[in-house]
Write an enzyme that holds these catalytic residues in place. Structure first.
Site, PDB file in Angstrom:
ATOM      1  N   LYS A 474       1.032  -1.572   0.078  1.00  0.00           N
ATOM      2  CA  LYS A 474       0.047   0.337  -0.298  1.00  0.00           C
ATOM      3  C   LYS A 474       1.001   1.354   0.148  1.00  0.00           C
ATOM      4  O   LYS A 474       1.594   1.278   0.662  1.00  0.00           O
ATOM      5  CB  LYS A 474      -0.635  -0.323   1.206  1.00  0.00           C
ATOM      6  CG  LYS A 474      -1.609   1.090   1.301  1.00  0.00           C
ATOM      7  CD  LYS A 474      -2.297   1.289   2.446  1.00  0.00           C
ATOM      8  CE  LYS A 474      -3.691   2.231   2.690  1.00  0.00           C
ATOM      9  NZ  LYS A 474      -4.607   2.125   4.683  1.00  0.00           N
ATOM     10  N   ASP A 476       1.230   4.935  -0.022  1.00  0.00           N
ATOM     11  CA  ASP A 476       0.323   6.119   0.575  1.00  0.00           C
ATOM     12  C   ASP A 476       1.058   7.228   0.347  1.00  0.00           C
ATOM     13  O   ASP A 476       2.231   7.295  -0.030  1.00  0.00           O
ATOM     14  CB  ASP A 476       0.174   5.934   2.030  1.00  0.00           C
ATOM     15  CG  ASP A 476      -0.938   6.505   2.710  1.00  0.00           C
ATOM     16  OD1 ASP A 476      -1.213   7.407   2.211  1.00  0.00           O
ATOM     17  OD2 ASP A 476      -1.496   6.489   4.031  1.00  0.00           O
ATOM     18  N   CYS A 524      -2.810   5.435  -2.690  1.00  0.00           N
ATOM     19  CA  CYS A 524      -3.005   6.091  -1.659  1.00  0.00           C
ATOM     20  C   CYS A 524      -2.469   7.077  -1.063  1.00  0.00           C
ATOM     21  O   CYS A 524      -1.673   7.076  -1.374  1.00  0.00           O
ATOM     22  CB  CYS A 524      -3.481   4.834  -0.454  1.00  0.00           C
ATOM     23  SG  CYS A 524      -3.864   5.545   1.248  1.00  0.00           S
ATOM     24  N   ASP A 546     -10.313   7.083   3.168  1.00  0.00           N
ATOM     25  CA  ASP A 546     -10.061   7.192   3.904  1.00  0.00           C
ATOM     26  C   ASP A 546     -12.071   6.576   5.437  1.00  0.00           C
ATOM     27  O   ASP A 546     -11.656   6.224   6.386  1.00  0.00           O
ATOM     28  CB  ASP A 546      -9.647   8.516   5.582  1.00  0.00           C
ATOM     29  CG  ASP A 546      -7.870   7.829   5.289  1.00  0.00           C
ATOM     30  OD1 ASP A 546      -7.508   7.035   4.521  1.00  0.00           O
ATOM     31  OD2 ASP A 546      -7.128   8.625   6.049  1.00  0.00           O
TER      32      ASP A 546
HETATM   33  C1  DGJ Z   1      -3.623   6.750   5.349  1.00  0.00           C
HETATM   34  C2  DGJ Z   1      -4.356   6.417   4.934  1.00  0.00           C
HETATM   35  O1  DGJ Z   1      -5.277   6.343   4.050  1.00  0.00           O
HETATM   36  C3  DGJ Z   1      -4.675   4.665   6.181  1.00  0.00           C
HETATM   37  O2  DGJ Z   1      -5.420   4.176   5.204  1.00  0.00           O
HETATM   38  C4  DGJ Z   1      -3.852   5.059   6.702  1.00  0.00           C
HETATM   39  O3  DGJ Z   1      -2.638   4.035   6.313  1.00  0.00           O
HETATM   40  C5  DGJ Z   1      -3.211   5.738   7.415  1.00  0.00           C
HETATM   41  N1  DGJ Z   1      -2.741   6.915   6.260  1.00  0.00           N
HETATM   42  C6  DGJ Z   1      -1.566   5.354   7.986  1.00  0.00           C
HETATM   43  O4  DGJ Z   1      -1.320   6.633   8.266  1.00  0.00           O
END
Ligand code: DGJ
Length: 748
Positions: A474, A476, A524, A546
């Site tokens: 994932k 981010d 993400c 989120d």
């Molecule tokens: C933002 C993401 O959208 C969440 O799902 C999670 O991974 C957090 N960051 C973690 O910091």
């Protein structure tokens, strides 16, 4: 042959029976636009489609003796400014410190079978298409402009991009260079876009085009939560399922603009490209600049027809080929279960418990590295936190594998915490001017323009992939870019920063996905802050938002489906009360919403009751049975959450043999006055369908014309509630085409 040329008249007609796009060389040598829309029959000459306006005393014109030939009123393919056109242009380029007006004149063309890749940039790919490249030259600038048009053989899709080459000896500076520009003959459209904010991304917004400029854009260094790089121009009479819609999507993940300028003759100029604000690209002799790609979809079957064309395109021609037919694992992510508070024992217990439920992939989210116990430290220190995981990542990965789960990890490669080893060692790696810096989530952005930084991350990530035999990442990106300044760019090059940054991000994605094609990437950005086709080229799924609340997700997923296939949307069942809205919804509804995406869980399975565990086991079996349908099927939006208390959608297999229908009612209505039927779409009229949990079989035409019978809603009398009732109810129906002889037999 989908590309027809008339060399004498210098006309070009791209058509595939679904869509036509026609342009020509005008008498001043510039490219003029003639038509874009539903396929027209081909004819040798389309000159008569050229429209002229009467010259007014106020207009400027190219030729003294032809006042009607004003670029202000002529429809063009790739307009410039300052040459009798006063609208915002597709291109603005000049010699450094010299007054000049671009004057690109037609030179030649080239037709290619298939579609060339765009160097360093994500783009759709296919063999089943034809591409025409039109070469134009500006002799004064000594620059060659190439306009690329690809028409897909079997889809109502045309893609466009442009590149500019400096073949002279002097430096050029590009201030603005769009991926595409289209001059529509009128303004009778609804400007339809997907906008919102963190935790309420991609809500559908609509407004009628009016004289002046209307645009959506991002200047955040990411495509953003706020405006998705998607725009539909919908005819006034078009609906969800009927009428003409022109859809546009920009295959890019950074600053963009999608603008429509309606002029004083009510014509509408659409431009899509990198946002020109702050953009300045130095084009040195012998160098070339390539714009990202614009995808253009034509639909005569309303918004839904447009979406289906985007979905097919992205499934077949954008996501990495190895994920086209692969099953995506049902995952459990520990973020909402533990946040930063975990240790090996807790994680393994969660994974074991999840595995017993049938979940296939365990994803360890933020907090496993450095000394990260909250969001104030350690980004950049991509080594395991031995306080939390004393046996290391490799041991954890083995333990996860031993309980029958694949292993996935969270990274935020583009960021650096000021409180990190990496920052102490390389404070200059952070983006920012030497005297100014703004924070976001206590972190700074790494300068991805610099290859040594990208290399550093490649080493860190690839080592961990190998060490843990990783199946999933994932990726981010939790803050936007401010003080967009690289220490490695000269003052006159800082206008290149944003584009060079995202090229660095793409290059890291490219290296990792080519070296580890079996690793599934989920993009993400603080939820859905970079849900765009640029990312989808590398990462076939994205964390949609989120916001995991099932009711909020109706709007988010409905809006996202305008451009993106449902199988690209990470959608998880989370705990109640929901962590973003504090709303309590039934477990059934949480799953019924999440099924229409790449399914997963974002809760602590150790806190579930036996009853809930049994229900979840059933959900997982259900999703596994239907995930191919969700991956490959045609998606139909039936009732919009933006105008109803109810939402409904369905997905139908390509052969129409099965379908899954989701129906959701936000607030209960007592003794509901509404007829409880839902008219379906996309079925085979003559086929007979069994409906799970119903005693009857129905013909496709009955289900589409009369509708699917919904369970009777009866919420309560004198305080006593019906077995199921109250707010946030939902139903998912599975339909299967059965033999006519089986009609009216009960389905199990
Ligand atoms: C933002 C993401 O959208 C969440 O799902 C999670 O991974 C957090 N960051 C973690 O910091």
């Amino acid at each position: 042959m989908p590309i027809h040329t008339n060399l004498e008249k210098q006309q070009f007609h791209l058509t595939n029976g679904q869509v036509s796009y026609i342009f020509h060389v005008m008498k001043n040598g510039h490219l003029g636009h003639l038509y874009y829309g539903k396929a027209l029959r081909h004819r040798s000459d389309f000159s008569h489609l050229q429209t002229y306006y009467v010259a007014t005393p106020a207009s400027c014109h190219v030729y003294e003796d032809d006042p009607a030939f004003s670029l202000e009123t002529l429809r063009q393919e790739y307009p410039a400014y300052g040459n009798s056109d006063f609208r915002e242009p597709a291109i603005s380029v000049g010699k450094d410190n010299a007054l000049n007006v671009p004057d690109f004149k037609y030179d030649s063309f080239r037709i290619l079978e298939g579609k060339p890749r765009l160097e360093g940039l994500p783009a759709t790919y296919t063999d089943k298409a034809s591409t025409i490249q039109i070469l134009l030259k500006d002799e004064f600038l000594q620059a060659e402009l190439t306009l690329n048009y690809t028409i897909f053989q079997d889809k109502p899709v045309i893609t466009r991009s442009a590149s500019l080459k400096n073949y002279g000896t002097e430096n050029l500076v590009i201030d603005r260079m769009m991926g595409a520009s289209v001059d529509f003959p009128d303004k009778d459209f609804i400007f339809t876009h997907l906008s919102g904010s963190w935790s309420r991304e991609r809500h559908v917004k609509e407004r009628r085009l009016e004289m002046g400029n209307q645009s959506i854009s991002s200047l955040r260094g990411a495509s953003s939560h706020h405006h998705n790089p998607f725009l539909a121009l919908k005819r006034l009479e078009a609906t969800e399922h009927t009428g003409e819609v022109f859809g546009f999507n920009f295959v890019y993940s950074s600053n963009f603009i999608m603008q429509v300028e309606v002029d004083h003759y009510d014509t509408a100029r659409l431009t899509v490209g990198i946002h020109p604000f702050g953009f300045k690209w130095n084009l040195l002799p012998h160098e070339a600049f390539q714009t990202p790609e614009v995808v253009m979809v034509y639909s005569d079957k309303g918004l839904n027809g447009m979406s289906q064309a985007f979905h097919a395109l992205y499934r077949e021609n954008l996501i990495p080929a190895q994920w086209r037919k692969a099953k995506r694992p049902i995952l459990i992510n520990n973020w909402e279960a533990t946040y930063f508070d975990f240790n090996e024992e807790k994680l393994v217990k969660i994974a074991k418990s999840a595995s017993e439920l049938g979940i296939e992939l365990f994803v360890l989210d933020d907090g496993w590295f450095g000394k990260r116990n909250d969001d104030t430290s350690s980004l950049g220190d991509w080594h395991v936190d031995l306080n939390k995981l004393p046996n290391g990542l490799e041991s954890l990965a083995k333990k996860i594998s031993n309980v029958g789960m694949k292993f996935g990890l969270w990274f935020e490669p583009e960021m650096i915490s000021p409180n990190s080893e990496l920052y102490r060692e390389h404070p200059d790696w952070a983006v920012g001017t030497p005297h100014q810096r703004t924070f976001g989530r206590n972190q700074l952005v790494l300068d991805f323009y610099r290859p040594e930084i990208v290399d550093y991350l490649y080493e860190k990530m690839s080592n961990i992939i190998k060490l843990t035999n990783l199946s999933y990442i994932k990726w981010d990106m939790n803050r936007n870019i401010t003080e967009a300044f690289s220490r490695k760019l000269a003052p006159n090059e800082q206008g290149e920063f944003f584009h060079r940054y995202i090229l660095g991000v793409y290059s890291l994605y490219e290296r990792l996905t080519s070296e580890f094609p079996h690793v599934l990437f989920e993009s993400c950005a603080g939820g859905g802050g970079r849900f765009d086709p640029g990312m989808m080229y590398y990462a076939p799924q994205a964390w949609t938002s989120d916001d995991t609340d099932a009711i909020e997700r109706l709007k988010i997923q409905y809006g996202t489906s305008f451009a993106y296939p449902i199988y690209s949307m990470g959608s998880h069942v989370s705990a109640v009360p929901n962590h973003q809205t504090l709303r309590t919804t039934p477990l059934l509804t949480r799953a019924n919403t999440a099924y229409f995406g790449t399914f997963g869980y974002e809760l602590d399975p150790l806190t579930l009751s036996e009853e809930e565990r049994e229900e979840i086991k059933g959900q997982i079996v259900f999703y596994k049975n239907h995930r191919n349908l969700i991956r490959d099927g045609q998606f139909y939006r039936l009732l919009s959450p933006f105008s109803n208390n109810e939402t409904a959608w369905m997905v139908v297999s390509q052969d129409q043999s099965e379908a899954l229908v989701g129906y959701y009612k936000v607030l209960a209505t007592p003794n509901s006055p509404k007829q409880q039927t839902l008219r379906l779409r996309g079925l085979n009229e003559a086929a007979s369908y069994s409906v799970a949990r119903s005693n009857h079989a129905y013909y496709g035409d009955e289900l589409m014309q009369v509708g699917l019978q919904l369970p009777i809603e009866f919420n309560g009398v004198n305080g006593k509630s019906a077995e199921r009732g109250g707010d946030f109810q939902s139903h998912v129906f599975y339909l299967r085409n059965i033999d006519i002889g089986e009609k009216n037999k009960r389905m199990e």
